[in-house]
Scaffold this motif. Sequence first.
Motif, mmCIF file in Angstrom:
data_model
loop_
_atom_site.group_PDB
_atom_site.id
_atom_site.type_symbol
_atom_site.label_atom_id
_atom_site.label_comp_id
_atom_site.label_asym_id
_atom_site.label_seq_id
_atom_site.Cartn_x
_atom_site.Cartn_y
_atom_site.Cartn_z
ATOM 1 N N THR A 67 0.773 -1.270 0.141
ATOM 2 C CA THR A 67 -0.023 0.124 -0.060
ATOM 3 C C THR A 67 0.853 1.137 0.026
ATOM 4 O O THR A 67 0.238 2.424 -0.136
ATOM 5 C CB THR A 67 -0.987 -0.018 1.173
ATOM 6 O OG1 THR A 67 -0.128 -0.058 2.218
ATOM 7 C CG2 THR A 67 -1.948 -1.226 1.070
ATOM 8 N N MET A 68 2.153 1.144 0.088
ATOM 9 C CA MET A 68 2.955 2.299 0.202
ATOM 10 C C MET A 68 3.558 2.701 -1.274
ATOM 11 O O MET A 68 4.108 3.777 -1.493
ATOM 12 C CB MET A 68 4.118 2.184 0.999
ATOM 13 C CG MET A 68 3.827 1.765 2.288
ATOM 14 S SD MET A 68 5.305 1.122 3.369
ATOM 15 C CE MET A 68 6.473 2.470 3.318
ATOM 16 N N ILE A 69 3.193 1.937 -2.289
ATOM 17 C CA ILE A 69 3.618 2.135 -3.692
ATOM 18 C C ILE A 69 3.076 3.328 -4.274
ATOM 19 O O ILE A 69 4.050 4.101 -4.929
ATOM 20 C CB ILE A 69 3.288 0.806 -4.547
ATOM 21 C CG1 ILE A 69 3.926 0.915 -5.956
ATOM 22 C CG2 ILE A 69 1.834 0.877 -4.664
ATOM 23 C CD1 ILE A 69 5.519 0.749 -5.626
ATOM 24 N N SER A 70 2.173 3.790 -4.046
ATOM 25 C CA SER A 70 1.731 5.339 -4.665
ATOM 26 C C SER A 70 2.648 6.286 -4.321
ATOM 27 O O SER A 70 3.057 7.222 -4.929
ATOM 28 C CB SER A 70 0.273 5.375 -4.532
ATOM 29 O OG SER A 70 -0.447 4.484 -5.232
ATOM 30 N N LEU A 117 -8.559 2.423 -11.064
ATOM 31 C CA LEU A 117 -7.477 2.934 -10.222
ATOM 32 C C LEU A 117 -6.169 3.561 -11.078
ATOM 33 O O LEU A 117 -5.914 3.197 -12.179
ATOM 34 C CB LEU A 117 -6.660 1.626 -9.530
ATOM 35 C CG LEU A 117 -7.763 0.867 -8.647
ATOM 36 C CD1 LEU A 117 -7.035 -0.331 -7.920
ATOM 37 C CD2 LEU A 117 -8.101 1.990 -7.291
ATOM 38 N N GLU A 118 -5.656 4.229 -10.418
ATOM 39 C CA GLU A 118 -4.397 4.839 -10.875
ATOM 40 C C GLU A 118 -3.279 3.603 -11.145
ATOM 41 O O GLU A 118 -3.470 2.801 -10.243
ATOM 42 C CB GLU A 118 -3.830 6.214 -10.385
ATOM 43 C CG GLU A 118 -4.750 7.234 -10.398
ATOM 44 C CD GLU A 118 -4.165 8.381 -9.592
ATOM 45 O OE1 GLU A 118 -3.112 8.309 -9.155
ATOM 46 O OE2 GLU A 118 -4.832 9.378 -9.569
ATOM 47 N N GLU A 119 -2.138 3.768 -11.662
ATOM 48 C CA GLU A 119 -1.119 2.796 -11.829
ATOM 49 C C GLU A 119 -0.731 2.276 -10.503
ATOM 50 O O GLU A 119 -0.578 1.052 -10.195
ATOM 51 C CB GLU A 119 -0.267 3.085 -12.850
ATOM 52 C CG GLU A 119 0.759 2.051 -13.332
ATOM 53 C CD GLU A 119 1.843 2.471 -14.308
ATOM 54 O OE1 GLU A 119 2.557 1.734 -14.791
ATOM 55 O OE2 GLU A 119 2.059 3.699 -14.564
ATOM 56 N N GLY A 120 -0.295 3.212 -9.711
ATOM 57 C CA GLY A 120 0.168 2.761 -8.525
ATOM 58 C C GLY A 120 -0.640 1.818 -7.623
ATOM 59 O O GLY A 120 -0.391 0.807 -6.906
ATOM 60 N N ASP A 121 -1.835 2.439 -7.596
ATOM 61 C CA ASP A 121 -2.967 1.690 -6.659
ATOM 62 C C ASP A 121 -3.448 0.348 -7.488
ATOM 63 O O ASP A 121 -3.404 -0.832 -6.732
ATOM 64 C CB ASP A 121 -4.282 2.528 -6.724
ATOM 65 C CG ASP A 121 -4.078 3.689 -5.924
ATOM 66 O OD1 ASP A 121 -3.076 3.863 -5.200
ATOM 67 O OD2 ASP A 121 -4.957 4.631 -6.219
ATOM 68 N N GLN A 122 -3.134 0.228 -8.833
ATOM 69 C CA GLN A 122 -3.612 -1.066 -9.416
ATOM 70 C C GLN A 122 -2.447 -2.238 -9.313
ATOM 71 O O GLN A 122 -2.992 -3.109 -8.928
ATOM 72 C CB GLN A 122 -3.696 -0.756 -11.192
ATOM 73 C CG GLN A 122 -4.194 -1.999 -11.814
ATOM 74 C CD GLN A 122 -5.489 -2.427 -11.377
ATOM 75 O OE1 GLN A 122 -6.584 -1.494 -11.450
ATOM 76 N NE2 GLN A 122 -5.647 -3.737 -10.953
ATOM 77 N N ALA A 142 -18.240 8.283 -1.640
ATOM 78 C CA ALA A 142 -17.581 9.426 -1.848
ATOM 79 C C ALA A 142 -15.971 9.700 -1.112
ATOM 80 O O ALA A 142 -15.057 9.899 -1.902
ATOM 81 C CB ALA A 142 -18.378 10.802 -1.081
ATOM 82 N N ALA A 143 -15.928 8.970 -0.050
ATOM 83 C CA ALA A 143 -14.701 8.983 0.586
ATOM 84 C C ALA A 143 -13.950 7.771 -0.291
ATOM 85 O O ALA A 143 -12.529 8.111 -0.561
ATOM 86 C CB ALA A 143 -14.666 8.361 1.859
ATOM 87 N N ALA A 144 -14.422 6.722 -0.815
ATOM 88 C CA ALA A 144 -13.781 5.728 -1.456
ATOM 89 C C ALA A 144 -13.086 6.236 -2.852
ATOM 90 O O ALA A 144 -12.057 5.761 -3.178
ATOM 91 C CB ALA A 144 -14.550 4.482 -1.784
ATOM 92 N N ASP A 145 -13.871 7.125 -3.377
ATOM 93 C CA ASP A 145 -13.424 7.831 -4.662
ATOM 94 C C ASP A 145 -12.166 8.596 -4.469
ATOM 95 O O ASP A 145 -11.337 8.903 -5.230
ATOM 96 C CB ASP A 145 -14.438 8.621 -5.610
ATOM 97 C CG ASP A 145 -15.459 7.518 -5.681
ATOM 98 O OD1 ASP A 145 -15.306 6.370 -6.046
ATOM 99 O OD2 ASP A 145 -16.652 8.182 -6.095
ATOM 100 N N ILE A 146 -11.861 9.230 -3.274
ATOM 101 C CA ILE A 146 -10.921 9.994 -2.879
ATOM 102 C C ILE A 146 -9.547 9.143 -2.293
ATOM 103 O O ILE A 146 -8.448 9.311 -2.726
ATOM 104 C CB ILE A 146 -11.398 11.057 -1.863
ATOM 105 C CG1 ILE A 146 -12.338 12.030 -2.400
ATOM 106 C CG2 ILE A 146 -10.029 11.890 -1.275
ATOM 107 C CD1 ILE A 146 -13.178 12.879 -1.468
ATOM 108 N N LEU A 147 -9.881 8.370 -1.358
ATOM 109 C CA LEU A 147 -8.752 7.555 -0.630
ATOM 110 C C LEU A 147 -8.362 6.271 -1.543
ATOM 111 O O LEU A 147 -7.110 6.040 -1.226
ATOM 112 C CB LEU A 147 -9.602 7.152 0.621
ATOM 113 C CG LEU A 147 -9.797 8.215 1.604
ATOM 114 C CD1 LEU A 147 -10.687 7.774 2.866
ATOM 115 C CD2 LEU A 147 -8.608 9.201 1.887
ATOM 116 N N LYS A 148 -9.191 5.943 -2.288
ATOM 117 C CA LYS A 148 -8.871 4.574 -3.143
ATOM 118 C C LYS A 148 -8.088 3.545 -2.045
ATOM 119 O O LYS A 148 -8.708 3.078 -1.098
ATOM 120 C CB LYS A 148 -8.159 4.987 -4.352
ATOM 121 C CG LYS A 148 -9.070 5.681 -5.155
ATOM 122 C CD LYS A 148 -8.148 5.997 -6.550
ATOM 123 C CE LYS A 148 -9.254 6.338 -7.677
ATOM 124 N NZ LYS A 148 -9.280 7.869 -7.556
#
Length: 433
Positions: A281-284, A366-371, A341-347
């Motif tokens: 989870t630290m990757i982004s 998801l953005e690349e890091g989250d994916q 709403a929070a999920a769309d921000i915090l992912k």
Amino acid sequence: MERRLIFRGLGASAVALPGLAACGTGGGADVELSDEDVTLRMTWWGSDLRHGLTQEAIEAFQKEHPNITVKTEFKDWTGYWDALATTTAANDSPDVIQMDEQYLASYGERGTLLDLADAEEYLDTSKIDESLMDSGKVGGTQYAVPIGAGVLTLVANADLFAQYGVELPDDSAWTWEDYAALAAELTEKSGGAISGSGVTGGFDHGSVRYWARQNGSDLFTEGGDVALDPALLVEQWEFFLGLMESGAVESAAAMVESINGGVDSGNIATGKVAMGNAYNTMISALRNASGADLRLLRPPLKEGGDEGLYFKPSMYWSISSQSEHPAEAALLIDFLVNSEAAADILKTERGIPANTAIRERVSADLEEGDQLALDYMNSIEPGPVSPVTPNGGSNVDPMIQRYAQEVYFGEREPAEAAEAFVAELQGEIDAAK
């Protein structure tokens, strides 16, 4: 470089935190919403990325609940626990607390956290995996709601691998011997411009626990005592001492500098090493800080060993038993773990969401890091969850770091240090019983 001690966990004030009775909740009778304006204090640790995203989510919450104002307090890991211990001991704890598994029993057993059963009217946990919810219990009492889950990983800088003509490893089957050879090759081909790897073991409870689990053991027992065989810690320390001596991994001084630098300024973010350990989870945050093509690899395997990886609750939300507004605090946590709403921000910034519906929602965009974090987690077949850190054991990380530094700087023999570490840790646990 002059050696500086690293204490990322509880300091002396936290260890000495006095027992405090839960206050203000009266078995749930006082957990009611106020008709007046309410101000909550909320605290967390994390990177600049986490700070920005959390502030954005809080603003969305305040729009839905205009009578609630949330004042935020955030720090890096180094100072967080001392500050929380100080405010709690002064009966001035923040209402909503970001909590870690390492400290949950310590705070829960002291009566400083709210029994969340008292606030269930305002906090829905029905869509959170039961096994993860159980990880937030101490003595059968639910003191914390898991935000997400994470898993240990090895981060590889693919740009540095390419620059020095080294292939990324097949992490589905590589061993510690393969890792050592790869680290040495990277250092050699760079001409010493980088270290093949940071020190990825023996200085934090996560890496020590991983090594122990691969050897059929763990750090703690289910009964709350130390399970670690000192011989396993000696084995791990001696392995990395050999890699330091050969130049395959960074020096002890560089290790200290990196840990003090944190996520944003550590050796991975600054490109001083080609490999380093982290949680997925630290990757982004690491990719944003480094600007590099960072990949997630499964940590090396022990030949013929057991499964070392497991899904660790990334962190939790807890409510202080000192809070004058536990119902509003529960509403805030409910928003953070359940709302779209929070999920769309915090992912996935605080882990792959524990809420299964939210997990599915965020996985679609998801953005690349989250994916990368999600894909890595999906690729792992984890072993059983490790026992929670017992009361008295919260100081385990700074304690390991203290002994590891003595060993890695050549100031103490590994066998002597390992025996002393286990004895000291068990002593602190016994003193807390």
